[in-house]
Structure formats: C-alpha cells, structure tokens
Design an enzyme around this catalytic site. Structure first.
Site, PDB file in Angstrom:
ATOM      1  CB  ILE A 591      34.859  46.177  43.800  1.00  0.00           C
ATOM      2  CG1 ILE A 591      35.090  44.715  43.479  1.00  0.00           C
ATOM      3  CG2 ILE A 591      34.730  46.408  45.285  1.00  0.00           C
ATOM      4  CD1 ILE A 591      36.353  44.170  44.113  1.00  0.00           C
ATOM      5  N   GLY A 592      33.221  46.225  40.739  1.00  0.00           N
ATOM      6  CA  GLY A 592      33.511  46.463  39.336  1.00  0.00           C
ATOM      7  C   GLY A 592      32.702  45.560  38.450  1.00  0.00           C
ATOM      8  CG  PHE A 596      32.722  37.404  29.716  1.00  0.00           C
ATOM      9  CD1 PHE A 596      31.736  37.332  28.753  1.00  0.00           C
ATOM     10  CD2 PHE A 596      34.036  37.351  29.316  1.00  0.00           C
ATOM     11  CE1 PHE A 596      32.061  37.193  27.418  1.00  0.00           C
ATOM     12  CE2 PHE A 596      34.368  37.214  27.983  1.00  0.00           C
ATOM     13  CZ  PHE A 596      33.368  37.140  27.029  1.00  0.00           C
ATOM     14  N   GLY A 597      31.153  39.794  33.652  1.00  0.00           N
ATOM     15  CA  GLY A 597      30.337  39.677  34.851  1.00  0.00           C
ATOM     16  C   GLY A 597      30.637  40.772  35.831  1.00  0.00           C
ATOM     17  CG  ASP A 721      40.947  41.855  27.283  1.00  0.00           C
ATOM     18  OD1 ASP A 721      41.199  42.867  26.593  1.00  0.00           O
ATOM     19  OD2 ASP A 721      39.928  41.737  27.985  1.00  0.00           O
TER      20      ASP A 721
END
Ligand SMILES: *[C@@H]1O[C@H](CO)[C@@H](O)[C@H](O)[C@H]1NC(C)=O
Ligand SMILES: *[C@@H]1O[C@H](CO)[C@@H](O)[C@H](O)[C@H]1NC(C)=O
Ligand SMILES: *[C@@H]1O[C@H](CO)[C@@H](O)[C@H](O)[C@H]1NC(C)=O
Ligand SMILES: *[C@@H]1O[C@H](CO)[C@@H](O)[C@H](O)[C@H]1NC(C)=O
Ligand SMILES: *[C@@H]1O[C@H](CO)[C@@H](O)[C@H](O)[C@H]1NC(C)=O
Ligand SMILES: *[C@@H]1O[C@H](CO)[C@@H](O)[C@H](O)[C@H]1NC(C)=O
Ligand SMILES: *[C@@H]1O[C@H](CO)[C@@H](O)[C@H](O)[C@H]1NC(C)=O
Ligand SMILES: *[C@@H]1O[C@H](CO)[C@@H](O)[C@H](O)[C@H]1NC(C)=O
Ligand SMILES: *[C@@H]1O[C@H](CO)[C@@H](O)[C@H](O)[C@H]1NC(C)=O
Ligand SMILES: *[C@@H]1O[C@H](CO)[C@@H](O)[C@H](O)[C@H]1NC(C)=O
Ligand SMILES: *[C@@H]1O[C@H](CO)[C@@H](O)[C@H](O)[C@H]1NC(C)=O
Ligand SMILES: *[C@@H]1O[C@H](CO)[C@@H](O)[C@H](O)[C@H]1NC(C)=O
Length: 853
Positions: A591-592, A596-597, A721
C-alpha cells in the site's frame, strides 16, 4: 645312570635353547619398547602447559607402562592405550605418535590441543578408538586416517576442523561411530554414507551442503543420524525413512524439502528422537506416526506442514511434542482433538502447538494431560471459547502461553492451584471477568501478561504478594478502582496498567488520577503552538485558536495516559506470521513505500494491520527502526498511529528482517486527501474531499499529538518529519501522526554521551519544504522545528498547495504567498475545493463534532 645323563643332556639342550630364545626376545623387546618410550617423551615435549602435573610422572624413575594414562600390552610392554582426557593439557600432538604402533585407544579429548592432526596417525593400523573432541584442532581430517583400518570410533567434535571429509574414509569398513559435530567441515556427507558398519553419525553444526546421500538408506545398522544445523537441501529419499534400526533422526535446521512418507510410523518402529524442525517440509503429518510408540521427542517446528494432526494415542513415551510454526489446523472446531489423544503420555513435559491455524475450542480433557507437563504453548492460533476449568489440574505447569487467540469468558478462579506457575500470558484475547485474586497465591509467578482483553473490576491487592515479579502487564482492559502500591506495584518498570480508563491511585510515577477522580490540571499547552497556529489563522482569529487548544486539552485529560516502558516487548510477531498475514508480502498488498521501506496491508490475528518492512539495504534503515521502536515504546496517544508489534529476526533466507506492525488506517494519508491524483481517482465512485471542519479537526488532532510528544511525555520527542503523508486518517477521519523513523529524543545533555555528538547534529533530516530552515544551518533538533512543519502543514491544508509547488520560486514561498493575501484576499489563496464544499450539511458536522468528544 644313562637315563640320568640322557636327562641332563636334554636339560642342557633345553636350557641352551631357552636361553638363546630368551636372548632373541629381549633384543627385539628392548628396541621396540625403547621406541615407545622415546615417542611418549616426544609427545610430552610438545605439551607446553600441564597445570595438573600429569606428565611429571612421565620420567625415568618408573617404567613408562606405569606412567599416568598409559596402558601396555602385557607381554611385550608396548603401549596400547594413551588416555589423557580432561587433563587441561595445552600444546600440540607430536608426529612421534605414529611410532606407538601397538596403540588401540587414543583419548586426548577435553584438553586444549591445537594445530592439526599429524599425518603419522596413519601408521596406527591397530587403532580402534580415537577421541580428540573438545580441543582446538584445526586443519583438515587427514586422508592418512583411512589407513587406520581397524578404527571403530572417532570423535572429533568441538574442534575447528575445516574442509571436506576425505573420500577415502569410506574404506574404513569397521567404523561404527563417527562424531564430528561442531566443526567447520564443508562439502558433501557422501563419504560417510559409504561406511558399511556405521551405527551412529553425528555431523551436526558444520557447513555440510548438498542433499542427504542416498547411501544412508543402505546402512542397515544405522541407529543415530544427527545432521542438524548444516546447509543440507533437497528431498529425503524414502529408503532413509525405511531403516527400521533408526532410533534418532535429527535433521533440524537445514533446507530440506518434500513431504513425510505416509507409512513413516510403520517403517521406523524404533524411533525415539525425531526432529525435522526448521526445514521446508510440506504436506501432512502422517497418521502412521502414532505407530512409532517408542517416540520420546517429536519435533516438527517451523516447517510448512498443513492439515489436521492425527491421533497420537499410542505415543505413550512422548516427553516433548512440538509442532509450532506450521500451517496446521483449518480453523475448524475439531482442530485440537488430538490433544485428548495425548492423555496417556504420562511423561509429557513440553507441548507446543502455537503459531499455527488451529481453530476450535480447547478440549476439556486438556486437564487430563500429564501432571509432568511444564510448558504449554497454545498461543497465536485461532482458538476460541473459554479456558477449560480443568486446566488447573496441570499442576506441573510452569509456563502457559495462550496469547493472541480468540478466547472469551473468564480465567478459572482455581488458577491458584497451579503452584509451579511462573509465566502466564493471555494478552490479546477477549477474556473478561475479574482477575482472580488467587493468582496472588502463586509464589513463583514472575510474568503475568493479561493486557488487551476485557478484564473488569479491581486489580487484586494479592498480586503485590509474590516477590519474583519481572512483568505484570494489565494494560488495555476495563479495570477500575485503586492500583495497589505495595510489592510489584511500587516498581514501575515491571508493571503496566495504562489503557484502563477507570484506574486511580498507585505510585505517583504511574501518573494516574488520585482516587477522588479530580482532574489534574498541570501541563499547559505550549505557547509556541499558539504562535504557529495564529499565523495561518490570522483571519479566523484567536477565538478559533483558543477553541482548538481547548478541544485538544479537553481530549487529553479525558483520553490519554502515557504508556509504561515495559509495553513493547510483549507482542512479537514472527516472520512467518507476517508472511502469512501479507500473503507473502505480495505486491497486491503493497500500500505504500515510506521513507525506509515498504508498507503492506495484512491480516494478523483477524485484525487488519499495516506492516512496514524496513529496507535494510538502505543506509540508516536499521537505525530508523530503532528510533521508531524507542519512540513508540514509551508513548501512546489517540492521535498517534498505534504500533501493535515489532519483529526483528531473520527471514527464510537467513537475512536480517525488521518490520513494524501498525493499526491499519483505512482512510489512508492526509496527503492522498489533499492532493488527489486525478487519473487514479476518476475510477473511484466518490471523489475524496475534506471540508473545512474536517480539516480543522485534523489540524487539532495533529496539534494534540505534537503537544503530547513535546510536553506530556517524560523525555520530549521531536518527530522531525511532520508532513501530510505522515498523518493518517482512521475510519472516523481522526488524524494520527505516524512514521517515527526520524524521531529524536531531547535527552538531558548532561547525562548523554556527548562524544557521539549525535543528538545535536542534524544533518539533512526531514523532508524538503517542511523542515525548519534553521536545520539547514546546522541548528540543533528542537520542538520548534516540528512547530514549523506544523505551520506549513496548516497552510497546505487551507491552500491545497504543497510547499514544494512549482509556483514557489524566486523568493515566493507558501508562507509569503498566504501572508500577502491576508487579511482581505484570503479567498484567493484558499483551496478551491473548500469554496465548492462550503454549503456543507450542517447536521453532519454537528454529529461528527459530537462523536469526536
Ligand atoms: C624393555 O623391556 C625389557 C624386558 O621387559 C626390560 O628389561 C627393559 O628395561 C625395557 N626397556 C625400557 C626402556 O623400558
Ligand atoms: C617421577 O615420577 C614419580 C612417580 O610419579 C614421581 O614420584 C617423581 O617425583 C617424578 N620425578 C620427577 C623428577 O618429576
Ligand atoms: C571436560 O573437563 C572438565 C574439567 O576439565 C570436566 O568437568 C568435564 O566433565 C569434561 N567433559 C567431558 C565431556 O569429559
Ligand atoms: C618416530 O617418528 C618420527 C616422526 O615420524 C621419526 O622421525 C622417528 O624416526 C621415529 N622414531 C623411531 C625410534 O622410530
Ligand atoms: C570442553 O572442555 C572444557 C575444559 O577444557 C570444559 O569446561 C567443557 O565443559 C568441555 N565441553 C564439552 C562439551 O565437553
Ligand atoms: C599420508 O598419506 C599420503 C598419501 O596416502 C602419503 O603419501 C604420505 O606419506 C602419508 N604421510 C605420512 C606421514 O604417513
Ligand atoms: C569456523 O567458522 C566460524 C564461522 O564462519 C568462524 O567464526 C570460525 O573462526 C571458524 N573456526 C575455525 C577454527 O576456522
Ligand atoms: C561407495 O561405495 C560404492 C561401492 O562400494 C562405490 O561404488 C562408491 O563409489 C562409493 N562412494 C563413495 C563416495 O565413496
Ligand atoms: C537435534 O540436533 C540439534 C542440533 O545439533 C540439537 O540442538 C538438538 O538438541 C537435537 N535434538 C534432538 C531431539 O536430538
Ligand atoms: C523398505 O524396506 C523393505 C524391506 O526392509 C523393502 O522391501 C522395501 O522395498 C523398502 N522400501 C523402500 C522405499 O526402500
Ligand atoms: C499403525 O497404526 C494404525 C492406526 O494409526 C493401525 O491401524 C495400524 O494397524 C498400525 N500398523 C502397525 C503395523 O502397527
Ligand atoms: C489410555 O490408557 C487407558 C488405560 O491404560 C486405556 O483404557 C485408554 O483407552 C487409553 N486412552 C487412549 C486415548 O489411548
């Protein structure tokens, strides 16, 4: 007279003969036993340390056959046995060993001999037993060993032998026992599969590869085969399962594939230890296994076995049964019936059926299992119904794991009968009722994990009694009343009670309300929040800001409590579970892709979750995992994405694997709502639109989350972030701040190791457009940076423009763009969607507003 003379004559001749014979004998003996004496002295010379002074007796004051550890053949005084095991000797083995040509037994195990096995060992043609285990011997197994044609037993285990097993070793036709485990041996096992007298082979914990040689199937005397923890692959041929002599079969920890033959239990009638764990076996557990009635250990953990577990009633000698980590069971009601078939296994000590698909209820007869049962793993299945009251008859139980199932009803009140219980884990079920106070009578209890259930009532005071506590986890239930303060309750690192809205009291570190239920008024919202909010809201005015803060504060006092530090270690999803949950991380579930992963949607224990798999090849990913775990282990807030569990392990290929499992946010990220991809969304029947009130609510949610992170937790956390793609929306469109991969703790610098200089230097962090400009100039991380990002986020939400929009160049920024429009042209910078949607249904707004409170 003549017969006298005659007799004398004969005597003389005899004497003469005898003495000459005697003389001949002594000459040969002299030279040979001298060889042995010199050899032994040469062996002694290579020993550099002898703390027990074993070799001081090896001196010329007594015959060498009397030296410690030496045995000689009676007649010729030749050395037949050299036994210096466990003498703490340090040194190397002299090549002169090869001169002890009458030696039958050489036992040097359990010392610190180094270097290599001398090639001269090949001269010992009478050698039968050779034990060099538990030393530091390196090099290879010498080919010359194949000249020792009388060898019956070798033991080289626990050394550093490397290289391949010499092919010529297969000529040792009398060799029956080969023990070479725990070395660095490589290559194939096939030379060993040709040893026609082989009875026992232990070659575990080396680097052997290739498939298991067919030849083993021809060794009719083979009793023990232990070749676990190597790199063996391929399938096992049926002939190997056809060795009726086998008592031990242990291939655990390889990459062996294939299925078990249906008649396994008939062809292996003498098997006692059967371990195929940690391989890739597929298919069913053969029903015939029950015919192997001598089984003591039956271990099949971590394979890909499926289907029902057969009746095991004839396995009366079972001590250990573990079928954990397969895909056994079908979720059906009779899945666990096999447990009833184990009631005649009176020596059963460990039963592991966890991490499978077992459904149904626990049979009541589980209480009739052996009183010797010490560990029972039932966790991570789909078991429903209640905990059978009979379970309290398992008086030997030390550990009972039933977490992550669908158990309902209550804990049997007689649980206090389990006097040996040390660990009880029931987390993540739907259990209710009171926590039985009899648990407080279990003096050995050290871990009691009852979180994420529906337990009600008071926490029994008696739980404070036991003194072995390591963990008492009661979070996320409906407990109420007074939290005790004595015993374990005074140790806040061992207990967690958060997520029980009606608890009060306890030691002050728990930060629970006092028991008169007066609301605690400390911790005012940060004034910087007000500042950041008032810039974009210029027109909307202070009244609005005031109400945001009011709402935020109001929610806070009602809903949240900081989570105790002991929370994170509890739910640990296995790699296998995550593979299952996400259909093998299929792209269909992707889904995205986050910083970082990759993020997958999955179903874990019947609950929809988002699984973030860290891309460990990316620099910093591992650190990001740690920051995120660290950040999340101490915090919990309704406007933060909840991490359900973390997984740090190795995958099936042995690579490092780290993942975080989150609550799934069905409405995706704020980013998707603010900036639609027109092509993608045309296919959706309804266009995603946020009205003004929804946006305002989300802003309040984010503000609350930040206020919490900055001001409400013990060590303030800076998110670093914040941006729309990191704000996720649940089914009620409530905003949750997520992705703590870059989060930083604002530690007390006095106590922090400044030499790493890590927390203070920022480098390039966060996302361009949202990162505070001072970070670019090397400023320290601070909560102000988040407030900057928050301000940008607010502007973006009302204008519908990203700070990185291509119109913002040549000195124009999102900030100056909005500022220029204030106060009179505000409608010109507002998101056009807001203007379209301004005629919103009043009713809906008020009802949503109410539901949020
Ligand atoms: C060798 O054996 C002979 C006969 O038993 C004995 O007299 C002699 O002392 C031995 N020599 C050594 C070095 O042990
Ligand atoms: C030689 O061995 C004997 C017997 O063990 C012992 O009593 C004696 O002390 C040893 N002599 C030396 C010089 O070590
Ligand atoms: C090895 O030696 C130690 C003492 O040096 C002893 O306790 C142990 O039992 C020995 N092990 C074996 C297998 O002989
Ligand atoms: C014993 O063995 C060594 C090394 O193999 C050899 O050099 C030596 O000649 C042998 N000694 C005797 C007495 O045979
Ligand atoms: C190996 O030897 C050491 C002493 O040298 C001992 O402590 C240890 O227990 C031994 N290990 C085995 C497996 O026998
Ligand atoms: C070891 O074996 C090899 C080949 O079988 C042979 O050439 C060599 O002489 C042997 N070495 C010793 C020391 O016996
Ligand atoms: C055996 O292999 C391990 C792992 O590769 C290595 O760490 C170790 O040093 C090796 N031992 C020897 C004696 O070669
Ligand atoms: C095993 O023995 C058979 C027959 O004795 C022989 O043909 C084969 O080559 C041998 N294999 C190995 C690996 O030694
Ligand atoms: C099987 O082999 C492994 C690896 O050597 C060992 O740890 C384990 O104890 C063995 N299990 C049984 C039941 O023999
Ligand atoms: C198993 O052994 C029996 C006799 O011991 C033999 O008849 C049969 O063919 C063997 N089966 C396999 C698959 O090797
Ligand atoms: C093996 O077990 C099955 C039932 O599990 C039984 O019907 C069969 O007779 C048994 N066979 C032998 C050879 O014991
Ligand atoms: C257990 O043993 C009892 C008596 O030895 C026997 O009557 C019963 O049938 C057995 N039950 C099972 C499940 O094997």
């Amino acid at each position: 007279m003549s017969w006298l003379l005659h007799n004398l004559h004969i005597h003389l001749i005899l004497l003469c003969c005898l003495s000459s014979l005697n003389f001949g004998f002594s000459a040969t003996i002299q030279s040979s036993n001298e060889t042995d004496r010199l050899s032994l002295l040469a062996i002694k010379a290579k020993i550099i340390d002898d703390p027990l002074h074993v070799l001081s007796s090896w001196n010329d004051s007594i015959h060498f056959c009397m030296w410690q550890g030496i045995k000689c053949e009676h007649r010729g005084q030749r050395v037949t046995v050299l036994d210096s095991q466990s003498r703490k000797l340090v040194g190397s083995i002299s090549p002169h060993l090869g001169n002890l040509s009458f030696m039958r037994e050489l036992q040097l195990q359990n010392n610190s001999f180094g270097n290599e096995i001398p090639l001269e060992i090949g001269h010992l043609t009478r050698l039968q037993i050779l034990k060099l285990n538990n030393n530091s011997i390196g090099g290879r197994i010498p080919v010359n060993l194949s000249s020792c044609a009388n060898l019956i037993e070798i033991d080289f285990s626990y050394n550093g032998l490397a290289g391949e097993v010499p092919v010529d070793l297969s000529f040792l036709s009398k060799l029956a026992t080969v023990i070479i485990h725990d070395n660095n041996l490589t290559g194939s096992l096939s030379p060993l599969a040709n040893l026609s007298s082989l009875k026992a082979l232990s070659a575990a914990e080396n680097f052997f590869d290739g498939s298991i040689p067919d030849g083993f199937g021809q060794l009719k005397n083979l009793q023990k085969l232990a070749i676990g923890i190597n790199r063996l692959s391929g399938v096992i041929l049926p002939s190997l399962f056809n060795l009726s002599s086998l008592t031990m079969f242990n291939v655990t920890g390889n990459q062996i594939q294939g299925s078990l033959p249906w008649d396994l239990g008939i062809t292996l009638p003498n098997i006692e230890f059967f371990n195929i764990g940690d391989n890739q076996f597929t298919g069913l557990i053969p029903a015939s296994i029950s015919n192997s009635s001598k089984l003591h250990y039956l271990m099949m953990v971590q394979n890909k076995l499926v289907g029902k577990v057969p009746n095991l009633e004839r396995l009366r000698n079972l001590e250990w049964l573990s079928i954990s980590g397969n895909q056994l069971g079908s979720g059906e009601a009779d899945d666990l019936n096999f447990i009833s078939s184990l009631i005649n296994a009176t020596n059963l000590q460990v039963l592991g059926v966890n991490l499978n698909n077992f459904g149904g209820e626990l049979p009541e007869s589980i209480g009739n299992l052996s009183g010797n049962l010490q560990v029972l793993y039932l966790d991570n299945n789909k078991i429903f119904g209640s905990i059978p009251p009979g379970i309290v008859n398992l008086v030997g139980l030390q550990s009972l794991y039933m977490q992550v199932n669908q158990l309902t009803s209550t804990i049997p009140s007689e649980i206090g009968k389990l006097q040996n219980l040390q660990e009880l884990n029931l987390i993540n079920n739907s259990l209710s009722g009171n926590i039985p106070s009899s648990l407080g009578n279990l003096s050995l209890l050290s871990e009691l994990v009852l979180g994420i259930n529906n337990f009600q009532g008071n926490i029994p005071q008696s739980l404070g009694n036991c003194n072995n506590w390591q963990l008492l986890f009661l979070s996320q239930n409906n407990l109420n009343g007074v939290v005790p303060t004595q015993g374990v309750f005074s140790n806040t690192s061992a207990i967690s009670v958060v997520g029980n809205s009606k608890l009060c009291g306890g030691v002050t570190e728990l930060q629970l309300p006092k028991c008169d239920f007066k609301v605690d008024k400390k911790g005012r919202p940060n004034t910087t929040l007000i500042l950041a909010l008032s810039i974009p809201f210029g027109l909307l005015g202070l009244a609005l800001v005031g109400s945001i803060l009011y709402l935020c504060y109001f929610r806070k006092t009602r809903k949240e409590t900081p989570l105790d530090a002991s929370d994170n270690s509890l739910l640990k999803a296995s790699y296998q579970n995550l593979v299952k949950a996400t259909d093998g991380f299929s792209s269909f579930n992707l889904i995205g892709v986050s910083s970082f992963g990759s993020v997958y949607k999955g179903v874990l224990d019947g609950r929809i979750v988002a699984v973030k798999v860290l891309n460990l090849s990316r620099r910093g990913a591992s650190k990001s995992f740690i920051s995120e775990c660290e950040a999340l282990r101490n915090i919990r807030h309704r406007n933060l994405v909840k991490v359900l569990t973390a997984c740090s392990t190795v995958d099936y290929q042995g690579n490092e694997f780290k993942a975080l499992v989150y609550e799934f946010m069905i409405n995706g990220s704020l980013e998707e709502w603010l900036h639609q991809n027109p092509e993608k969304d045309l296919s959706n029947e309804e266009l995603r639109m946020l009205n003004l009130l929804q946006r305002l609510n989300i802003i309040i949610d984010v503000a609350c989350a930040l206020n919490y992170l900055h001001n409400q937790v013990q060590t303030p956390i800076v998110h670093c972030d914040l941006k729309p793609s990191n704000v996720l929306l649940d089914k009620d469109m409530i905003g949750h701040v997520g992705d703590f991969g870059l989060a930083k703790f604002l530690l007390d610098y006095a106590t922090h190791d400044l030499s790493t200089n890590e927390t203070s230097s920022v480098g390039i962090r966060g996302t361009i457009g949202y990162t505070a400009p001072e970070y670019g100039m090397g400023s320290e991380v601070s909560t102000y940076g988040d407030i900057y990002s928050f301000g940008i986020l607010v502007l973006e939400m009302f204008t519908g423009k990203r700070p990185t929009d291509e119109m913002f160049k040549d000195g124009l920024s999102l900030h100056s763009f909005v500022k220029g429009a204030l106060p009179w042209s505000v409608l010109e910078v507002a998101d056009p969607i807001l203007l379209e949607a301004k005629e919103e249904d009043e009713e809906e707004e008020t009802s949503k507003e109410n539901s949020k409170k």
